[in-house]
Design a protein around this motif. Structure first.
Motif, PDB file in Angstrom:
ATOM      1  N   ILE A  79      33.467 -12.390 -37.555  1.00  0.00           N
ATOM      2  CA  ILE A  79      32.461 -13.004 -36.689  1.00  0.00           C
ATOM      3  C   ILE A  79      32.604 -14.520 -36.607  1.00  0.00           C
ATOM      4  O   ILE A  79      31.708 -15.198 -36.110  1.00  0.00           O
ATOM      5  CB  ILE A  79      31.032 -12.622 -37.126  1.00  0.00           C
ATOM      6  N   ILE A 136      27.535  -9.553 -33.644  1.00  0.00           N
ATOM      7  CA  ILE A 136      28.959  -9.291 -33.845  1.00  0.00           C
ATOM      8  C   ILE A 136      29.767  -9.666 -32.610  1.00  0.00           C
ATOM      9  O   ILE A 136      30.827 -10.300 -32.706  1.00  0.00           O
ATOM     10  CB  ILE A 136      29.175  -7.813 -34.224  1.00  0.00           C
ATOM     11  N   GLY A 166      29.910 -13.373 -32.326  1.00  0.00           N
ATOM     12  CA  GLY A 166      30.796 -13.877 -33.375  1.00  0.00           C
ATOM     13  C   GLY A 166      32.263 -13.679 -33.045  1.00  0.00           C
ATOM     14  O   GLY A 166      33.091 -14.574 -33.288  1.00  0.00           O
TER      15      GLY A 166
END
Length: 343
Positions: free
Chosen positions: A106, A160, A163
């Motif tokens: 991430i 996520i 990231g």
């Protein structure tokens, strides 16, 4: 009936605690053995008695220089950086309830790396400035990921995805820095980006060691709350957990030790990714995996560095060995998650 049920529950808890204790002690013993091997092995293999006498202040020709200048800094960097990577990875994976949600994937490690490369190849700063820039950049990356993924509800998938996008952007920035840097600066930057214990000096380590000794106990204390967070936002709130404060403390603690470790050794590949799942597989359920994950991380780094130094005709940085170990696991994990419909 109730007594039998309680006895069964208590017996199960004792069994799980016994397993946790055996695994943790075994990992600690293995880490000590690997630390000893790091001090003993090299171009010259010194007797254990000479190494111990040197560590306690005796001056022995050849041994003192090799141990204090090369082997001891390398061993301490591998041990404490491994603990930092392992615990930080485990914190993010547990808190976000996803094995892909580790600092490498991430973008947090990449943020620290981008700042460090900028300081190394563009500004030519000291190691202290590199460390400070890595910490600030790691915290800034977390802040940007949080701001860009912020919405009315907390979403793991959104964090996520943001990231991963942040990581791609920062990797492009690192490539740009390398492209415009002086030719003589590129090898040192690339060696650092690979993840290596080569050239670590003793005076670089106190900040990392102190941060690990301070922040790891904080994360261990918050371990029970971290396990509750794994149940989900609503469940944690209903059980009285102050989710925002707990997440903030865990994230800041994890990012600080991660960024300081990255500043010294570089982003050693896949240690943060592998340590948590391995620790959970060994320990099982019911107890915190923070300490086992840290010990798994330390063992991975130390063992991989020994393999890189002595298993081949050419010596390889530790990051290459951990990458060889971790890449197949990542592929298998992605295939398994895809089969379960989690991707």
């Amino acid at each position: 009936m109730k007594n039998h049920t309680m006895e069964f529950i208590i017996a199960g808890r004792r069994q799980r605690h016994h397993r946790w204790l055996v695994v943790t002690v075994s990992l600690a013993v293995l880490a000590v053995a690997l630390c000893g091997a790091m001090l003993l092995l090299g171009n010259t293999i010194y007797p254990l008695s000479d190494v111990i006498r040197t560590l306690f202040g005796a001056e022995i020709q050849g041994v003192s220089f090799a141990v204090h200048t090369i082997r001891l800094p390398r061993m301490l960097a591998g041990f404490f950086a491994g603990i930092a990577f392992g615990i930080a990875g485990n914190i993010f994976q547990t808190m976000l309830r996803n094995p892909l949600a580790n600092p490498n994937v991430i973008g947090i490690s990449t943020g620290s790396s981008a700042a460090a490369v900028f300081c190394i190849v563009i500004l030519h700063t000291s190691e202290m400035i590199v460390s400070m820039a890595s910490v600030v950049a790691g915290l800034a990356t977390v802040l940007f990921i949080y701001l860009f993924s912020k919405s009315r509800t907390f979403s793991i998938g959104r964090i996520i995805l943001v990231g991963i996008g942040m990581q791609a952007m920062l990797n492009a920035l690192i490539s740009y820095f390398l492209l415009i840097s002086a030719q003589q600066d590129i090898p040192s930057a690339l060696r650092w980006l690979t993840g290596s214990l080569n050239g670590v000096q003793l005076h670089e380590l106190p900040l990392l060691m102190i941060s690990v000794l301070i922040f790891v106990p904080i994360m261990v204390v918050l371990g029970k709350q971290l396990n509750v967070l794994e149940l989900g936002e609503q469940a944690a709130t209903s059980l009285g957990i102050r989710t925002t404060r707990t997440r903030l403390l865990l994230i800041v603690s994890a990012v600080l030790i991660l960024a300081l470790a990255t500043a010294i050794t570089g982003p050693i590949a896949f240690v943060a990714f592998l340590a948590g799942p391995i620790a959970k597989r060994l320990v099982g359920t019911g107890f915190s995996t923070i300490i086992p994950a840290g010990l798994v991380g330390a063992n991975l780094v130390l063992a991989s560095d020994l393999i890189g130094q002595f298993a081949f005709d050419v010596r390889y940085p530790v990051g290459i060995i951990t990458g060889i170990i971790g890449a197949p696991y990542l592929i298998c994990l992605l295939i398994r998650m895809n089969q379960k419909g989690e991707l």
